[in-house]
Design an enzyme around this catalytic site. Sequence first.
Site, PDB file in Angstrom:
ATOM      1  CG  ASP A 159      -1.662  -1.336   1.340  1.00 49.15           C
ATOM      2  OD1 ASP A 159      -2.357  -1.700   0.380  1.00 49.15           O
ATOM      3  OD2 ASP A 159      -1.515  -2.031   2.361  1.00 49.15           O
ATOM      4  CG  HIS A 187      -3.280  -5.228   3.710  1.00 49.59           C
ATOM      5  ND1 HIS A 187      -2.888  -4.405   2.678  1.00 49.59           N
ATOM      6  CD2 HIS A 187      -3.663  -6.386   3.135  1.00 49.59           C
ATOM      7  CE1 HIS A 187      -3.035  -5.049   1.535  1.00 49.59           C
ATOM      8  NE2 HIS A 187      -3.507  -6.254   1.780  1.00 49.59           N
TER       9      HIS A 187
HETATM   10  P1  NAX Z   1      -2.200 -18.131  -3.883  1.00 45.14           P
HETATM   11  O1  NAX Z   1      -3.588 -18.622  -3.641  1.00 45.14           O
HETATM   12  O2  NAX Z   1      -1.637 -18.116  -5.252  1.00 45.14           O
HETATM   13  O3  NAX Z   1      -1.192 -18.975  -2.966  1.00 45.14           O
HETATM   14  C1  NAX Z   1      -1.424 -19.247  -1.644  1.00 45.14           C
HETATM   15  C2  NAX Z   1      -0.794 -20.595  -1.377  1.00 45.14           C
HETATM   16  O4  NAX Z   1      -0.886 -20.821   0.039  1.00 45.14           O
HETATM   17  C3  NAX Z   1      -1.525 -21.751  -2.051  1.00 45.14           C
HETATM   18  O5  NAX Z   1      -0.609 -22.510  -2.804  1.00 45.14           O
HETATM   19  C4  NAX Z   1      -2.103 -22.553  -0.882  1.00 45.14           C
HETATM   20  O6  NAX Z   1      -2.133 -23.950  -1.124  1.00 45.14           O
HETATM   21  C5  NAX Z   1      -1.126 -22.198   0.222  1.00 45.14           C
HETATM   22  N1  NAX Z   1      -1.649 -22.424   1.569  1.00 45.14           N
HETATM   23  C6  NAX Z   1      -2.928 -22.321   2.005  1.00 45.14           C
HETATM   24  N2  NAX Z   1      -3.008 -22.688   3.279  1.00 45.14           N
HETATM   25  C7  NAX Z   1      -1.751 -22.981   3.690  1.00 45.14           C
HETATM   26  C8  NAX Z   1      -1.199 -23.430   4.899  1.00 45.14           C
HETATM   27  N3  NAX Z   1      -1.973 -23.664   5.964  1.00 45.14           N
HETATM   28  N4  NAX Z   1       0.118 -23.644   4.968  1.00 45.14           N
HETATM   29  C9  NAX Z   1       0.907 -23.469   3.881  1.00 45.14           C
HETATM   30  N5  NAX Z   1       0.445 -23.048   2.685  1.00 45.14           N
HETATM   31  C10 NAX Z   1      -0.877 -22.826   2.604  1.00 45.14           C
HETATM   32  O7  NAX Z   1      -2.154 -16.694  -3.201  1.00 45.14           O
HETATM   33  P2  NAX Z   1      -1.082 -15.543  -3.388  1.00 45.14           P
HETATM   34  O8  NAX Z   1      -1.477 -14.689  -4.523  1.00 45.14           O
HETATM   35  O9  NAX Z   1       0.271 -16.119  -3.354  1.00 45.14           O
HETATM   36  O10 NAX Z   1      -1.377 -14.676  -2.065  1.00 45.14           O
HETATM   37  C11 NAX Z   1      -1.081 -15.196  -0.799  1.00 45.14           C
HETATM   38  C12 NAX Z   1      -1.728 -14.344   0.279  1.00 45.14           C
HETATM   39  O11 NAX Z   1      -1.223 -13.025   0.245  1.00 45.14           O
HETATM   40  C13 NAX Z   1      -3.237 -14.216   0.152  1.00 45.14           C
HETATM   41  O12 NAX Z   1      -3.815 -14.369   1.441  1.00 45.14           O
HETATM   42  C14 NAX Z   1      -3.418 -12.793  -0.321  1.00 45.14           C
HETATM   43  O13 NAX Z   1      -4.678 -12.266   0.028  1.00 45.14           O
HETATM   44  C15 NAX Z   1      -2.298 -12.117   0.402  1.00 45.14           C
HETATM   45  N6  NAX Z   1      -1.877 -10.804  -0.094  1.00 45.14           N
HETATM   46  C16 NAX Z   1      -1.501  -9.890   0.817  1.00 45.14           C
HETATM   47  C17 NAX Z   1      -1.047  -8.647   0.449  1.00 45.14           C
HETATM   48  C18 NAX Z   1      -0.643  -7.651   1.473  1.00 45.14           C
HETATM   49  O14 NAX Z   1      -0.367  -6.517   1.077  1.00 45.14           O
HETATM   50  N7  NAX Z   1      -0.574  -7.969   2.747  1.00 45.14           N
HETATM   51  C19 NAX Z   1      -0.983  -8.245  -0.977  1.00 45.14           C
HETATM   52  C20 NAX Z   1      -0.972  -9.408  -1.912  1.00 45.14           C
HETATM   53  C21 NAX Z   1      -1.880 -10.521  -1.519  1.00 45.14           C
HETATM   54  O15 NAX Z   1      -3.187 -10.169  -1.847  1.00 45.14           O
END
Ligand code: NAX
Length: 322
Positions: A159, A187
């Site tokens: 952000d 966030h």
């Molecule tokens: P993806 O859905 O591409 O990847 C997430 C991965 O995490 C998947 O492969 C899933 O199998 C794995 N996962 C789920 N539960 C798990 C667990 N208990 N232990 C280990 N792995 C697990 O998401 P991606 O685009 O990589 O985003 C990841 C996270 O970042 C999401 O929650 C998203 O909302 C968050 N974000 C946060 C941002 C921020 O500014 N704080 C910005 C970017 C993003 O939106």
Amino acid sequence: MKDSKKIAITGGGGQIAYSILFRIAEGGLLGHEQPIELRILEIPEAKKTLDGVVMELEDCAFPLVTKIVASTDPYEIFENAQIALLIGAKPRAPGMERSDLLVENAKIFIEQGKALNEKAASDILVFVVGNPCNTNAWITMQNAPKIDRSRFFAMTRLDQNRAKALLAKRSGAPVREIKQMTIWGNHSSTQVPDFTHVKIAGKPAEEVIQDRRWLETEFIETVQKRGTAVLEARGKSSAASAANAAINSICSLMQPTPDGEWFSVGICSDGNPYGVEENLIFSFPCRSKGNGQIEIVSGLEIDPFIKEKIEASEKELIQERG
Ligand code: NAX
């Protein structure tokens, strides 16, 4: 050669990991002199994808990478970890309420907090990206009492970077000339991009841009809604920019902050100088003394317009904490 640093990354088969793992392995996080051991966590359903990512990491033959461990067991992954990037989380499914998302993610971060408590290095730095990241970081902290509360962080740097880029575009100044950009709070859509202390080439942003109305409306809303705009355009949520922001954050935490600058990160609000409720993970303007030792920038005068928004974000975080 120095000892390897053990870096744990969760969500290793996901989008953000596909960008960040390669940048970390190349030396983008801890520099080109620091060997690293990558310890990567996935859930069983996505382990095969992670195995493919590990093959690609191996195929890069990164000189700094001494070992790669991939597993579905957080207790194995967090063993002696010195930095943990908690990226993996449950995404919001269509029709799912934010409250359901909080419940589903709480389960993940309770377990990971317990595993960190039992297995990680006691001075580990825990940086949470997976959403809702502030509350996920808070849950992790609550479940890891052996780790100091000052070692838990949530990402609001994307952000901050978005806000800086927007101000650079609007003012015509290069991004490097935009300083002291604060994101307060959660966030989420209640986050508060505070333009009132920003300096553009050394001058107050309001003096350079001369359009307070734009700053109060379009600027704030564009930053708040940028994630949705990227999702609509790309068909996928922000990944490379999120990975970049996570790397920026860890670098800012580990290195002393240059004079005349600060950065935004979600940290434990205990003892904060702005009267924000204690025991939240709340984004503040921060400065680092190096090695993750940070302090909140104090003494800033809070504009009444901004104050109202900070209170709304605080209220949301209190509700999320439950
Ligand atoms: P993806 O859905 O591409 O990847 C997430 C991965 O995490 C998947 O492969 C899933 O199998 C794995 N996962 C789920 N539960 C798990 C667990 N208990 N232990 C280990 N792995 C697990 O998401 P991606 O685009 O990589 O985003 C990841 C996270 O970042 C999401 O929650 C998203 O909302 C968050 N974000 C946060 C941002 C921020 O500014 N704080 C910005 C970017 C993003 O939106």
